[in-house]
Design a protein around this motif. Structure first.
Motif, PDB file in Angstrom:
ATOM      1  N   THR A   1       1.040  -1.138   0.090  1.00 19.39           N
ATOM      2  CA  THR A   1      -0.140  -0.012  -0.004  1.00 19.39           C
ATOM      3  C   THR A   1       0.914   1.384  -0.162  1.00 19.39           C
ATOM      4  O   THR A   1       0.308   2.401  -0.043  1.00 19.39           O
ATOM      5  CB  THR A   1      -0.858   0.034   1.116  1.00 19.39           C
ATOM      6  OG1 THR A   1      -0.133  -0.292   2.221  1.00 19.39           O
ATOM      7  CG2 THR A   1      -2.183  -0.844   0.929  1.00 19.39           C
TER       8      THR A   1
ATOM      9  N   SER B   1      -1.510  -1.476  -5.152  1.00 19.52           N
ATOM     10  CA  SER B   1      -2.698  -1.536  -4.228  1.00 19.52           C
ATOM     11  C   SER B   1      -3.868  -1.039  -5.143  1.00 19.52           C
ATOM     12  O   SER B   1      -3.953  -0.479  -6.270  1.00 19.52           O
ATOM     13  CB  SER B   1      -2.479  -0.540  -3.019  1.00 19.52           C
ATOM     14  OG  SER B   1      -2.151   0.609  -3.623  1.00 19.52           O
TER      15      SER B   1
ATOM     16  N   ARG C   1      -4.117  -4.538  -0.564  1.00 13.62           N
ATOM     17  CA  ARG C   1      -2.818  -4.995  -1.387  1.00 13.62           C
ATOM     18  C   ARG C   1      -3.122  -5.841  -2.424  1.00 13.62           C
ATOM     19  O   ARG C   1      -3.811  -6.504  -2.589  1.00 13.62           O
ATOM     20  CB  ARG C   1      -1.850  -5.353  -0.260  1.00 13.62           C
ATOM     21  CG  ARG C   1      -2.209  -6.808   0.292  1.00 13.62           C
ATOM     22  CD  ARG C   1      -1.159  -7.313   1.344  1.00 13.62           C
ATOM     23  NE  ARG C   1      -1.779  -8.333   2.094  1.00 13.62           N
ATOM     24  CZ  ARG C   1      -1.392  -9.654   1.368  1.00 13.62           C
ATOM     25  NH1 ARG C   1      -0.627  -9.816   0.400  1.00 13.62           N
ATOM     26  NH2 ARG C   1      -1.937 -10.841   2.240  1.00 13.62           N
TER      27      ARG C   1
END
Ligand SMILES: [Cu+2]
Length: 266
Positions: free
Chosen positions: A164, A239, A222
């Protein structure tokens, strides 16, 4: 006697309660609940398989322990010996076939739901996997480029950051709308994997894989390459950010402006 019937009722009540509460509190048995309608269908199939497995295991282990206790050695007594038992053989042949048939049916139904593609998706994103990154290019309903493309730097580095992190590309999609993903690879076999969506698909050179997502939850999830593809495979992260439709429209126009100013492509 009264006590035992009470405890049986309590057990049935607990089990029934667990099934009814399935939406929020029930165990997930190690899977994600699925942040898309497709992913949630996969999750329901998984829970069904696990419950079926637990039921079969309970019967098998129950019969084993019953046989061990019931026919344990008592002096020189030998249990009745017999060669065949036709009803028993019919039961243990047909029952597994029925179980497999039921599981197969639900698998096909779920796969059809997950693989179904809408005739008019709200958004179309072309996803290109390459060593070692991702490019997300946005198209509108008519499959016309919106002039927004997001990709990682050409030079891969060992960043060792969570997926992320802003260092990796981010696929932004609107909640509650059907998003078409058109997946390709520029070089070798990669895998487009979003664990929270219970979804992974090959990104293949020369083959286009097409599928839809309908996100049901706002958040950042993710994603990663799920096929070992070389030196920087571990850096092939991305992400998925699910935002409200209004925020998505704003994001697209913001990106369009920024990319027009910087000369179109990035
Ligand atoms: Cu890869």
């Amino acid at each position: 006697m009264i006590k035992s019937s009470k405890s049986i009722k309590a057990i049935i009540g607990l089990l029934g309660g667990a099934v009814v509460l399935g939406g929020c509190n029930a165990p997930t048995f190690g899977a994600f609940r699925g942040a898309t309608t497709q992913g949630h269908d996969e999750f329901k199939l998984w829970v069904g398989f696990v419950i079926a497995g637990i039921a079969v295991a309970a019967i098998v282990w129950g019969l084993i322990f019953w046989a061990v206790a019931r026919y344990r050695r008592k002096g020189d007594e030998i249990p009745r010996q017999f060669h065949e038992n036709v009803p028993l053989e019919i039961i243990y042949t047909t029952l597994p076939i029925i179980i497999i048939g039921v599981l197969f049916y639900f698998t096909v139904v779920t796969e059809n739901q997950v693989d179904a593609v809408a005739s008019h998706p709200s958004e179309i994103v072309h996803v290109l996997a390459y060593r070692w990154g991702w490019r997300f290019s946005y198209y509108n309903q008519n499959n016309t480029s919106q002039g927004v493309a997001i990709q990682t730097a050409a030079e891969p580095k060992l960043l060792a950051q969570p997926a992320t992190s802003s260092q990796y590309p981010q696929l932004v999609i609107p909640k509650g709308e059907t998003v078409r993903i058109v997946l390709n690879s520029a070089d070798v076999v990669h895998g487009f994997y979003v664990p929270a969506f219970n979804f992974s698909r090959y990104a293949l050179p020369g083959v286009t894989n097409v599928f839809d997502f309908t996100p049901t939850q706002i958040g950042i999830f993710r994603g990663q390459c799920s096929q070992y593809c070389g030196l920087y495979h571990s850096e092939m992260l991305f992400s998925v950010k699910v935002v409200s439709p209004a925020a998505f429209t704003k994001w697209v126009s913001g990106k369009q402006m920024a990319q027009n100013q910087s000369g179109g492509s990035k």
